[in-house]
Design a protein around this motif. Structure first.
Motif, PDB file in Angstrom:
ATOM      1  N   THR A 126      23.854 -14.879  54.809  1.00  0.00           N
ATOM      2  CA  THR A 126      24.380 -13.879  53.881  1.00  0.00           C
ATOM      3  C   THR A 126      25.465 -14.503  53.021  1.00  0.00           C
ATOM      4  N   GLN A 160      25.506 -14.640  49.031  1.00  0.00           N
ATOM      5  CA  GLN A 160      26.615 -14.101  48.237  1.00  0.00           C
ATOM      6  C   GLN A 160      27.218 -15.171  47.334  1.00  0.00           C
ATOM      7  N   GLU A 204      27.393  -7.102  45.971  1.00  0.00           N
ATOM      8  CA  GLU A 204      27.282  -7.667  47.317  1.00  0.00           C
ATOM      9  C   GLU A 204      25.822  -7.949  47.648  1.00  0.00           C
ATOM     10  N   ALA A 205      25.548  -9.194  48.023  1.00  0.00           N
ATOM     11  CA  ALA A 205      24.194  -9.621  48.403  1.00  0.00           C
ATOM     12  C   ALA A 205      23.988  -9.274  49.862  1.00  0.00           C
ATOM     13  N   THR A 206      23.535  -8.078  50.118  1.00  0.00           N
ATOM     14  CA  THR A 206      23.426  -7.611  51.494  1.00  0.00           C
ATOM     15  C   THR A 206      22.254  -8.239  52.235  1.00  0.00           C
ATOM     16  N   THR A 207      21.140  -8.464  51.554  1.00  0.00           N
ATOM     17  CA  THR A 207      19.962  -9.053  52.200  1.00  0.00           C
ATOM     18  C   THR A 207      19.203  -9.909  51.196  1.00  0.00           C
ATOM     19  N   TYR A 237      17.274  -7.750  48.812  1.00  0.00           N
ATOM     20  CA  TYR A 237      18.070  -7.295  47.669  1.00  0.00           C
ATOM     21  C   TYR A 237      18.032  -8.342  46.542  1.00  0.00           C
ATOM     22  N   ILE A 238      18.177  -9.600  46.911  1.00  0.00           N
ATOM     23  CA  ILE A 238      18.119 -10.689  45.923  1.00  0.00           C
ATOM     24  C   ILE A 238      16.728 -10.733  45.296  1.00  0.00           C
ATOM     25  N   HIS A 239      15.702 -10.604  46.115  1.00  0.00           N
ATOM     26  CA  HIS A 239      14.325 -10.586  45.613  1.00  0.00           C
ATOM     27  C   HIS A 239      14.162  -9.510  44.544  1.00  0.00           C
ATOM     28  N   GLU A 240      14.667  -8.331  44.812  1.00  0.00           N
ATOM     29  CA  GLU A 240      14.555  -7.227  43.852  1.00  0.00           C
ATOM     30  C   GLU A 240      15.318  -7.518  42.565  1.00  0.00           C
ATOM     31  N   MET A 241      16.487  -8.134  42.676  1.00  0.00           N
ATOM     32  CA  MET A 241      17.256  -8.518  41.483  1.00  0.00           C
ATOM     33  C   MET A 241      16.469  -9.517  40.643  1.00  0.00           C
TER      34      MET A 241
END
Length: 156
Positions: A12, A16, A29-32, A35-39
């Motif tokens: 994590t 981040q 905040e890069a929680t998972t 989440y990054i994949h979706e961004m």
């Protein structure tokens, strides 16, 4: 803290720090990793990614920057004048570079050494420069594997 929790915290933290490198501070905040994949699927903001590219001495040659991100120089200049989100592929490539640079900094100790390493032919990559391999997923995996081996003290 359990070993699995430590590994998750380290990952994590890498997510981040990579996100902050790409988008600047404060970054969301890069929680998972999801989440990054979706961004990345939505497209990273070109203005932030171009600011990141300009901050890396290794990418002072525009030809290297456009090759690494996967866009033409003409599109790069257009994005500077009229920022739009990068497409998924360009966002993914920018992420891969920022993540490898962040990992190299962790393994080698500082940003200047990480950039120097990225631009230097490596024996573990059959004499190729790590930065030259980051244009494909397979090349990224080779560089990531070498960083893992260096971090663990396995040089062959």
């Amino acid at each position: 803290m359990k070993v699995a929790e430590c590994i998750l915290d380290a990952k994590t933290s890498l997510l981040q720090r990579t996100l902050e490198r790409l988008l600047g501070k404060p970054a969301p905040e890069a929680t998972t990793a999801l989440y990054i994949h979706e961004m990345i699927e939505k497209g990273l903001p070109s203005r932030d990614v171009l600011r990141f590219v300009e901050s890396v001495d290794l990418l002072s040659d525009r030809a290297m920057a456009v090759k690494l991100i996967g866009m033409s120089e003409r599109t790069l200049y257009r994005r500077i004048k009229s920022p739009e989100p990068l497409n998924t592929e360009q966002s993914s490539r920018a992420w891969r570079f920022a993540e490898v640079l962040t990992r190299a900094e962790d393994v080698l100790g500082d940003a200047a050494e990480a950039e120097r390493w990225m631009g230097t032919p490596a024996l573990g990559l059959e004499g190729r420069k790590p930065i030259d391999l980051l244009t494909t997923q397979v090349g990224y995996e080779l560089v990531d594997d070498l960083l893992t081996r260096l971090d663990q003290g396995v040089y062959t």
